[in-house]
Design an enzyme around this catalytic site. Structure first.
Site, short mmCIF file in Angstrom:
data_model
loop_
_atom_site.label_atom_id
_atom_site.label_comp_id
_atom_site.label_asym_id
_atom_site.label_seq_id
_atom_site.Cartn_x
_atom_site.Cartn_y
_atom_site.Cartn_z
N PHE A 86 -46.67 22.19 -12.78
CA PHE A 86 -47.65 21.10 -12.77
C PHE A 86 -46.61 19.70 -12.48
CE2 PHE A 86 -51.87 24.13 -12.99
CZ PHE A 86 -51.78 23.79 -11.88
N GLU A 87 -46.21 18.90 -12.10
CA GLU A 87 -45.27 17.19 -12.24
C GLU A 87 -44.89 17.75 -13.05
OE1 GLU A 87 -46.93 15.79 -8.52
OE2 GLU A 87 -47.24 14.11 -9.74
N ALA A 88 -47.07 17.45 -14.02
CA ALA A 88 -47.11 16.23 -15.42
C ALA A 88 -46.29 16.92 -16.33
CB ALA A 88 -48.43 16.25 -15.51
#
Lengths: 256, 330
Positions: free
Chosen positions: A50-52
């Site tokens: 996930f990008e976060a």
């Protein structure tokens, strides 16, 4: 065969694209459901990022945000934006799934605005988030989207996220990393890929209940056709069971 | 270095590394208590026209109490980084706090849908907009944290996102490969919510850090809100857990449930009912005004806001929701 809706069909089609041992950068909603389904069926060793910052979780149920606590459920690492995107930029992310308000024949996506005035747009959408980044870096970018002529547009009002840009070798010339780009477009009606030379979108599979004509009639530009167009198989009973009872019991995504 | 192409978007902060160095030269390095209220911290460190960055990701680990206080104190004409800014963006739009904006992700609340009022503000023509991506803004903070004026990256090229950004395409002096040079952001003020901090501002964060490690170092002034204060001895017991050192920090405010109605990793889940209510009342300007008066403008502080939305019972329920899956780890 059990009944299913188009969202379930798209998720099952997408899940089958992810092979065991691959890595995938996903957003919330349908892309996340597809990755989870893949992990619980044919690809238990699928690495989800996930990008976060969530890396390699075994997600219990649908996250609401790509940064919420569920994205690090039994994960191997809780990192940050740069770590995930740099991993993608180094060439270690195989797939990503994206969506957008508009898509053109080269797989470029608009998720920024409609209308010519940038400071005072007719409609403002969220913008790229991490979509431009994943599409720039991941080897194979895939899109999951309902098919209609407004969404499949001759020209995007704004190119937020790169597809094959203007086709041919324009993507390579732009400076984006070589060899990465749009791979498959999965809709409620069909699966499309891109003709290798022109990089134009073409039909490769048609979903049950639809014809090639339906697909073309619901597209704002002319689609090419692959030499052999196959029938896309419907979801299996097992896929539907996992999707409905384990992954999305509250029907956040498949209820849409 | 030759510039091959450049975007038309504005750069709202000065990327000059030497100017930043002369600022940081004057920044306090004394190990002294910085504990204060959110009200005092915002009064002292947040000014009209400043460029603001809020930490966390959307509705996860956001400094909600600081965002509310900025509205209560009526700050205007600020610059803001919309770096997956969802509920925090919704709050700032409600107060029309900023009119200059670096966009990566705004207006939406991810799977929850789009904010009608944030969208209205963004379509009003009142905001000067530059386009970026999440990674672009991350590397802009990273450049500032490293004390340089730009960071090269390989995203954005070939798109309208580049054309409406303030980036410049350059060729690598070693390989000739094209890169986009992304200018450093040295924010005037940042606020970050963390799990634990000592009175000096040494901070611990659990779970994902998003871009906060770099934002903390890039910011000229930094307000920390924390779930709980811990002792300096505890920090020194295991320094490997410290992610933000005290010398980056100007204010330490102890705000339990400080990310509410957002999610705080390992502490409490987001209040989805309350976030849904925000979206709903935004559709009617009168209802929205009443809602804001109740929840922000007439609240004394964050505890008052929480009391009006279920108080400690609600917080306990959200804690239990978070532990339904976090607590099951073994």
């Amino acid at each position: 065969m059990a009944d299913y809706n188009t969202m379930e069909l798209m998720i099952c089609t997408a899940a089958r694209e992810l092979e065991d041992g691959a890595s995938v950068g996903v957003g919330t909603g349908a892309p996340c459901a597809a990755a989870m389904l893949s992990q619980k069926t044919g690809s238990p060793n699928l690495t989800i990022l996930f990008e976060a910052g969530g890396a390699a979780p075994l997600i219990p149920e649908m996250p609401i945000s790509v940064g919420d606590s569920r994205t690090t459920w039994k994960a191997l690492m809780a990192s940050g934006m740069c770590e995930i995107m740099e991993t993608a930029c180094r060439g270690m992310l195989d797939y990503t799934f994206l969506g957008g308000a508009q898509i053109d024949m080269y797989g470029n996506l608009n998720s920024t605005r409609i209308g010519p005035d940038h400071q005072k747009p007719k409609v403002r959408f969220p913008g790229s988030g991490g979509a431009n980044d994943f599409a720039s870096f991941c080897w194979r970018m895939m899109v999951m989207t309902p098919q209609d002529p407004k969404r499949f547009a001759e020209k995007c009002s704004f190119i937020t996220t790169p597809g094959w840009l203007e086709g041919g070798d324009s993507r390579a010339k732009s400076g984006l990393p070589l060899g990465a780009g749009p791979y498959k477009i999965i809709t409620n009606m069909a699966v499309m890929d891109f003709e290798p030379e022109s990089k134009r979108m073409r039909i490769v599979a048609v979903n049950p209940g639809y014809s090639e004509k339906d697909v073309q009639d619901n597209c704002g530009f002319e689609l090419l056709k692959a030499p052999k167009i196959i029938d896309n198989p419907p979801p299996t009973a097992e896929e539907l069971h996992i999707l409905r009872d384990v992954i999305d019991p509250y029907r956040y995504v498949i209820g849409r | 270095m030759d510039v091959i192409a450049q975007g038309s978007g504005k750069i709202f902060t000065d990327p000059d590394a030497d100017k930043a160095r002369s600022f940081f030269r004057t920044k306090n390095r004394k190990l002294e208590s910085k504990v204060m209220t959110v009200k005092d911290a915002v009064e002292k460190f947040v000014h009209d026209g400043d460029y603001l960055v809020l930490g966390g990701f959307g509705a996860n680990r956001i400094p909600a109490s600081v965002a509310h206080e900025i509205l209560r104190q009526g700050r205007k004409n600020m610059g803001f980084a919309g770096h997956t800014s969802t509920h925090d963006f919704q709050i700032l739009c409600a107060g029309e706090v900023f009119n200059k904006l670096d966009v990566a992700y705004i207006v939406g609340l991810e799977a929850r849908g789009l904010s009608p009022n944030a969208r209205k503000y963004m379509e009003s023509g009142k905001v000067d907009v530059s386009e970026w991506t999440n990674y672009s803004l991350s590397v802009r903070f990273k450049a500032a944290a490293a004390g340089v004026s730009f960071h090269p990256a390989r995203n954005v090229m070939g798109t309208d996102t580049f054309k409406f950004s303030g980036g410049k395409i350059i060729a690598c002096p070693f390989t000739g490969t094209k890169y986009i040079a992304q200018p450093a952001i040295y924010p005037d003020i940042a606020a970050i919510h963390v799990h634990e901090a000592d009175i000096y501002g040494n901070c611990r964060v659990r779970g994902i850090t998003v871009s906060d490690f770099d934002v903390a170092r890039a910011a000229k002034r930094l307000i920390i809100t924390c779930e709980r204060l811990i002792t300096n001895d505890e920090i020194r017991r295991d320094p490997s857990l410290t992610v933000i050192p005290y010398w980056c920090v100007d204010a330490v405010c102890e705000v339990p449930f400080g990310s509410y109605p957002g999610n705080m990793y390992g502490e409490y889940f987001s209040d989805e009912d309350h976030l849904r209510e925000w979206m709903k009342v935004e559709q009617d300007p009168d209802e929205f005004k009443k809602f804001l008066d109740k929840n922000i403008y007439s609240c004394k502080d964050h505890f008052d806001y929480i009391d009006r939305n279920g108080g400690i019972r609600k917080m306990q329920m959200l804690r239990q929701k978070e532990f339904m899956f976090i607590g099951a780890r073994s």
